[in-house]
Design an enzyme around this catalytic site. Structure first.
Site, mmCIF file in Angstrom:
data_model
loop_
_atom_site.group_PDB
_atom_site.id
_atom_site.type_symbol
_atom_site.label_atom_id
_atom_site.label_comp_id
_atom_site.label_asym_id
_atom_site.label_seq_id
_atom_site.Cartn_x
_atom_site.Cartn_y
_atom_site.Cartn_z
ATOM 1 N N ASP A 44 0.838 -1.183 0.000
ATOM 2 C CA ASP A 44 0.000 0.000 0.000
ATOM 3 C C ASP A 44 0.891 1.258 0.000
ATOM 4 O O ASP A 44 1.796 1.366 -0.826
ATOM 5 C CB ASP A 44 -0.942 -0.035 1.214
ATOM 6 C CG ASP A 44 -2.016 1.033 1.193
ATOM 7 O OD1 ASP A 44 -2.780 1.089 0.218
ATOM 8 O OD2 ASP A 44 -2.081 1.833 2.145
ATOM 9 N N HIS A 85 -4.850 -7.460 1.397
ATOM 10 C CA HIS A 85 -4.202 -6.159 1.537
ATOM 11 C C HIS A 85 -3.295 -6.079 2.760
ATOM 12 O O HIS A 85 -2.257 -5.422 2.724
ATOM 13 C CB HIS A 85 -5.301 -5.100 1.631
ATOM 14 C CG HIS A 85 -4.812 -3.694 1.578
ATOM 15 N ND1 HIS A 85 -4.494 -3.060 0.410
ATOM 16 C CD2 HIS A 85 -4.588 -2.782 2.565
ATOM 17 C CE1 HIS A 85 -4.106 -1.816 0.651
ATOM 18 N NE2 HIS A 85 -4.157 -1.632 1.959
ATOM 19 N N TYR A 101 -2.925 11.491 1.841
ATOM 20 C CA TYR A 101 -3.466 11.283 0.492
ATOM 21 C C TYR A 101 -3.541 12.614 -0.260
ATOM 22 O O TYR A 101 -3.227 12.678 -1.453
ATOM 23 C CB TYR A 101 -4.862 10.652 0.576
ATOM 24 C CG TYR A 101 -4.848 9.182 0.860
ATOM 25 C CD1 TYR A 101 -5.084 8.255 -0.145
ATOM 26 C CD2 TYR A 101 -4.611 8.699 2.147
ATOM 27 C CE1 TYR A 101 -5.087 6.897 0.109
ATOM 28 C CE2 TYR A 101 -4.608 7.351 2.422
ATOM 29 C CZ TYR A 101 -4.837 6.450 1.400
ATOM 30 O OH TYR A 101 -4.822 5.106 1.654
#
Length: 384
Positions: A178, A359, A305
């Site tokens: 990630d 994930h 982000y």
């Protein structure tokens, strides 16, 4: 740079306030028979909130976390929290592990002993690592940067200072999935003189400008799958990379809201066949959630982000990564890229597609992942 030993201790006032908020949750309605189709299932969330309020023992989890040697240090103007577990073997290799979102350093706690002391788990002591697990800036017990923009490139600079200047390692390996895969990629791209190699669970998008080879059929199929995934699953990323502050008011104020936002991702992105507790116990889910809550880092975590989208401007971000790269892919469809896609960007030395795990691979399949990391770095170790 002063390194200070660190132990987690959350004040009782914070825990009491959390319990009060949990017990005063104002529940919304839910469409009949909605299941998880509209988002986090209310019936399951009520179970989680009830257990968080009345059954979950944070002090026990705090005690377990404090069994790891933890430290804090000012690195590049940001106070970073990290675990530093020394390897048990003849010549441990330094290795930094980077988590992603909505995870925390806690995700790596299952894999740390497998990498630092492989002989105690059926492995070879020669494969031992000195394992460093930092909390990303703005996550967990690391500082929440308020001025400096946190891009992958900036974090890679901080990690290099941590490993080289603070801990004294001349060369080291890096692993991540990630966000952590992006940080490892930036380490390999911008700090290759210090990198033995990088091992990643996700590959970034290559440069596809003029002069590059056309996409293969497998690559075209993969791009289509990613687009479909973004339509169904990508709303969180768009919100967090455009208006994170608006989202943060509710998530920082309501533990139920925080749980709903994060638990949905643990269910959707893990290899659990729709049954989240097939992979994570309530205690594990709530330990991760409580770290976010007590440190008040949900806003700073999602702000990363925004910073990545708006400030990661370097043209060098598309340069090929020449350091040896190991790629291990889980069954998560969005990350199941074909090898030729990865080879546009990376010097791929090892390629493995796992039969299971999603994930949160370090938590879901720590043994499988540990063996992949050992196998990739084995030929890269200094023979002297």
């Amino acid at each position: 740079m002063l390194v200070k030993p660190f132990q987690i201790h959350v004040s009782q006032h914070v825990l009491d306030d959390l319990r009060t908020r949990l017990e005063q949750t104002r529940w919304p309605d839910a469409a009949s028979g909605a299941g998880w189709n509209y988002g986090t299932n209310m019936e399951y969330l009520k179970q989680i909130i009830s257990y968080w309020s009345r059954g979950f023992d944070w002090r026990e989890q705090e005690k377990r976390l404090n069994e790891f040697p933890q430290f804090r240090a000012d690195v590049g103007g940001v106070t970073i929290h990290f675990i530093h577990e020394r390897g048990r073997g003849p010549k441990p290799m330094p290795l930094i592990l980077t988590h992603g979102w909505p995870s925390s350093f806690f995700e790596m706690t299952k894999i740390i002993p497998l990498l630092s002391d492989p002989a105690s788990y059926g492995g070879d002591a020669k494969d031992a690592f000195d394992v460093v697990v930092p909390s990303l800036p703005g996550y967990g017990f690391s500082e929440r940067p308020m001025e400096q923009k946190m891009t992958l490139e900036v974090i890679a600079d901080i990690w290099t200072k941590l490993m080289v200047d603070v801990l004294g390692y001349r060369r080291f390996g890096a692993h991540g999935g990630d966000i952590g895969a992006g940080v490892a990629t930036s380490l390999g791209r911008f700090h290759s003189e210090h990198l033995t190699g990088i091992h990643i669970l996700a590959v970034g998008s290559p440069s596809l400008g003029q002069g590059t080879a056309p996409l293969t059929q497998a690559e075209q199929t993969y791009v289509s799958k990613v687009r479909l995934w973004e339509q169904e699953e990508g709303a969180y990323e768009h919100q967090q990379s455009t208006r994170p502050q608006t989202l943060a008011y509710g998530l920082n104020d309501s533990p139920a809201g925080l749980a709903a936002w994060i638990i949905e991702k643990f269910r959707s992105w893990s290899d659990c066949d729709g049954n989240i507790e097939r992979r994570f116990s309530k205690d594990e889910l709530l330990t991760n959630l409580t770290i976010y809550w007590v440190t008040e880092t949900i806003n700073s975590s999602i702000r990363l982000y925004y910073d990545h989208r708006h400030y990661e401007k370097s043209a060098q971000m598309l340069q090929r990564v020449e350091v040896p790269t190991g790629v291990t892919l889980t069954v998560e469809p969005v990350n199941r890229a074909p090898r030729e896609w990865a080879e546009r960007t990376y010097n791929v030395r090892r390629w493995t597609e796992l039969p299971r795990g999603g994930h949160f691979a370090a938590f879901e399949e720590p043994e499988l992942l540990a063996e992949e990391i050992r196998a990739f770095f084995r030929p890269l170790r200094d023979p002297t």
